[in-house]
Design a protein around this motif. Sequence first.
Motif, PDB file in Angstrom:
ATOM      1  N   SER A  95    -101.164  24.793  -9.960  1.00  0.00           N
ATOM      2  CA  SER A  95    -102.443  24.226 -10.411  1.00  0.00           C
ATOM      3  C   SER A  95    -103.499  24.489  -9.374  1.00  0.00           C
ATOM      4  O   SER A  95    -103.209  24.757  -8.208  1.00  0.00           O
ATOM      5  CB  SER A  95    -102.311  22.724 -10.617  1.00  0.00           C
ATOM      6  OG  SER A  95    -101.990  22.101  -9.402  1.00  0.00           O
ATOM      7  N   HIS A  97    -107.555  22.760  -8.418  1.00  0.00           N
ATOM      8  CA  HIS A  97    -108.567  21.831  -8.895  1.00  0.00           C
ATOM      9  C   HIS A  97    -109.871  22.007  -8.161  1.00  0.00           C
ATOM     10  O   HIS A  97    -109.926  22.384  -6.997  1.00  0.00           O
ATOM     11  CB  HIS A  97    -108.071  20.390  -8.836  1.00  0.00           C
ATOM     12  CG  HIS A  97    -107.773  19.878  -7.478  1.00  0.00           C
ATOM     13  ND1 HIS A  97    -108.623  19.059  -6.792  1.00  0.00           N
ATOM     14  CD2 HIS A  97    -106.706  20.048  -6.684  1.00  0.00           C
ATOM     15  CE1 HIS A  97    -108.087  18.745  -5.632  1.00  0.00           C
ATOM     16  NE2 HIS A  97    -106.923  19.332  -5.538  1.00  0.00           N
ATOM     17  N   TYR A 101    -112.831  19.660 -12.507  1.00  0.00           N
ATOM     18  CA  TYR A 101    -111.666  19.737 -13.387  1.00  0.00           C
ATOM     19  C   TYR A 101    -110.459  20.186 -12.608  1.00  0.00           C
ATOM     20  O   TYR A 101    -110.552  20.672 -11.496  1.00  0.00           O
ATOM     21  CB  TYR A 101    -111.913  20.697 -14.560  1.00  0.00           C
ATOM     22  CG  TYR A 101    -112.023  22.153 -14.172  1.00  0.00           C
ATOM     23  CD1 TYR A 101    -113.241  22.708 -13.802  1.00  0.00           C
ATOM     24  CD2 TYR A 101    -110.903  22.979 -14.170  1.00  0.00           C
ATOM     25  CE1 TYR A 101    -113.334  24.027 -13.446  1.00  0.00           C
ATOM     26  CE2 TYR A 101    -110.991  24.307 -13.806  1.00  0.00           C
ATOM     27  CZ  TYR A 101    -112.218  24.821 -13.444  1.00  0.00           C
ATOM     28  OH  TYR A 101    -112.317  26.133 -13.093  1.00  0.00           O
ATOM     29  N   LYS A 102    -109.319  20.013 -13.238  1.00  0.00           N
ATOM     30  CA  LYS A 102    -108.076  20.512 -12.645  1.00  0.00           C
ATOM     31  C   LYS A 102    -107.378  21.378 -13.683  1.00  0.00           C
ATOM     32  O   LYS A 102    -107.269  20.994 -14.849  1.00  0.00           O
ATOM     33  CB  LYS A 102    -107.178  19.336 -12.287  1.00  0.00           C
ATOM     34  CG  LYS A 102    -105.856  19.771 -11.718  1.00  0.00           C
ATOM     35  CD  LYS A 102    -105.065  18.577 -11.225  1.00  0.00           C
ATOM     36  CE  LYS A 102    -103.756  19.052 -10.637  1.00  0.00           C
ATOM     37  NZ  LYS A 102    -103.026  18.050  -9.944  1.00  0.00           N
ATOM     38  N   SER A 104    -103.882  23.179 -14.731  1.00  0.00           N
ATOM     39  CA  SER A 104    -102.439  23.245 -14.468  1.00  0.00           C
ATOM     40  C   SER A 104    -101.846  24.353 -15.310  1.00  0.00           C
ATOM     41  O   SER A 104    -102.229  24.545 -16.453  1.00  0.00           O
ATOM     42  CB  SER A 104    -101.762  21.940 -14.838  1.00  0.00           C
ATOM     43  OG  SER A 104    -102.421  20.882 -14.235  1.00  0.00           O
ATOM     44  N   PRO A 120    -110.042  15.942 -12.827  1.00  0.00           N
ATOM     45  CA  PRO A 120    -109.546  16.345 -11.500  1.00  0.00           C
ATOM     46  C   PRO A 120    -108.576  15.391 -10.837  1.00  0.00           C
ATOM     47  O   PRO A 120    -107.784  15.821 -10.017  1.00  0.00           O
ATOM     48  CB  PRO A 120    -110.818  16.491 -10.661  1.00  0.00           C
ATOM     49  CG  PRO A 120    -111.910  15.887 -11.446  1.00  0.00           C
ATOM     50  CD  PRO A 120    -111.517  15.945 -12.869  1.00  0.00           C
TER      51      PRO A 120
END
Lengths: 153, 186
Positions: A95, A97, A101-102, A104, A120
């Motif tokens: 992932s 970030h 946002y993050k 994955s 996030p």
Amino acid sequence: MQFFGGSEISPSLPAPTASGNNALMMYVFNRNGICLLYREWNRPLRTLNAQQDHKLMFGLLFSLKSLTAKMDPTSMDKGNLGVPQLPRQGCSFHSFHTNTYKLSFMETPSGIKIILVTHPRTGDLREPLKYIYNLYVEHVVKNPLYTPGTLIK
Amino acid sequence: MAPVAPRSGDAIFANVERVNAELFTLTYGAIVRQLLTDLEEVEEVNKQLDEMGYNIGVRLIDEFLAKSNVSRCVDFKETAEVIAKVGFKMFLGITATVTNWDADGTSCSLVLEDNPLVDFVELPDTCQGLYYCNILSGVIRGGLEMVSMKTEVTWLRDMLRGDDAYELQVKLLKQVPEEYPYKDDE
């Protein structure tokens, strides 16, 4: 055939927002770069049309995988950046970030890539991604009316 | 979070939904019988079984990866072991043994002592060239192709033809690296 609603895949990890649903977008790609599934739940800013967006996402992940493998400090030298990798080499990132946002990512040895873009502060999403992969297997792969490599409807 | 270890074939076999073995055997027998009636040529039937196996293998690999949690195999030797111990156990309930490795490790034999597909089966004289279990060779070929390995799978020994066991030879032709699918100018 409805794949599944957004609320099923919300990670059950604590998040600072009050609402239950953390996921913003989801993509599923196969090994040839075809986007099998795209779902969005909360995407305020849209910059590209769908085709370019998918290509950009796939290209980003492909390059990131390549880059992370080449920069791996624990393995032997493998050759220059840009050379297509043999299947057994290379580690895979999980992932990244940013402040908004993050993202994955999970890739299976058969080339199916599942991407989830979330808030996030979301925790490690590897288990939910595996769960999504299991759902994919149960309902998509085992469906006799589905041709591998086409869009999931 | 610690990575989940791959599950053994027995554990998965216990958890997976199972069908009656006789139903499976009889259904497969009916399929082969029907193919023989439709196509009449034994070679054609062999090819068709292999095609069917290939299509099954292409989908089966995802189910296998999802249920068994194996990570990427380092080399072909490990792949063959995983197919024999986990794969066959998970889908057919039998274990195969891996033997006869050749010098560079690209070809091996999978030996099956018993085979649920051939219970109650006898080959008549008119079908002597038939590889009854050819679907299995297609499945292995299809599955391995989806994990970037081009292989060739052939039958060395077949109990329906009078040998004492079933032996499949799996030969790795090449490993296909992942390529960027889009052209640069698009």
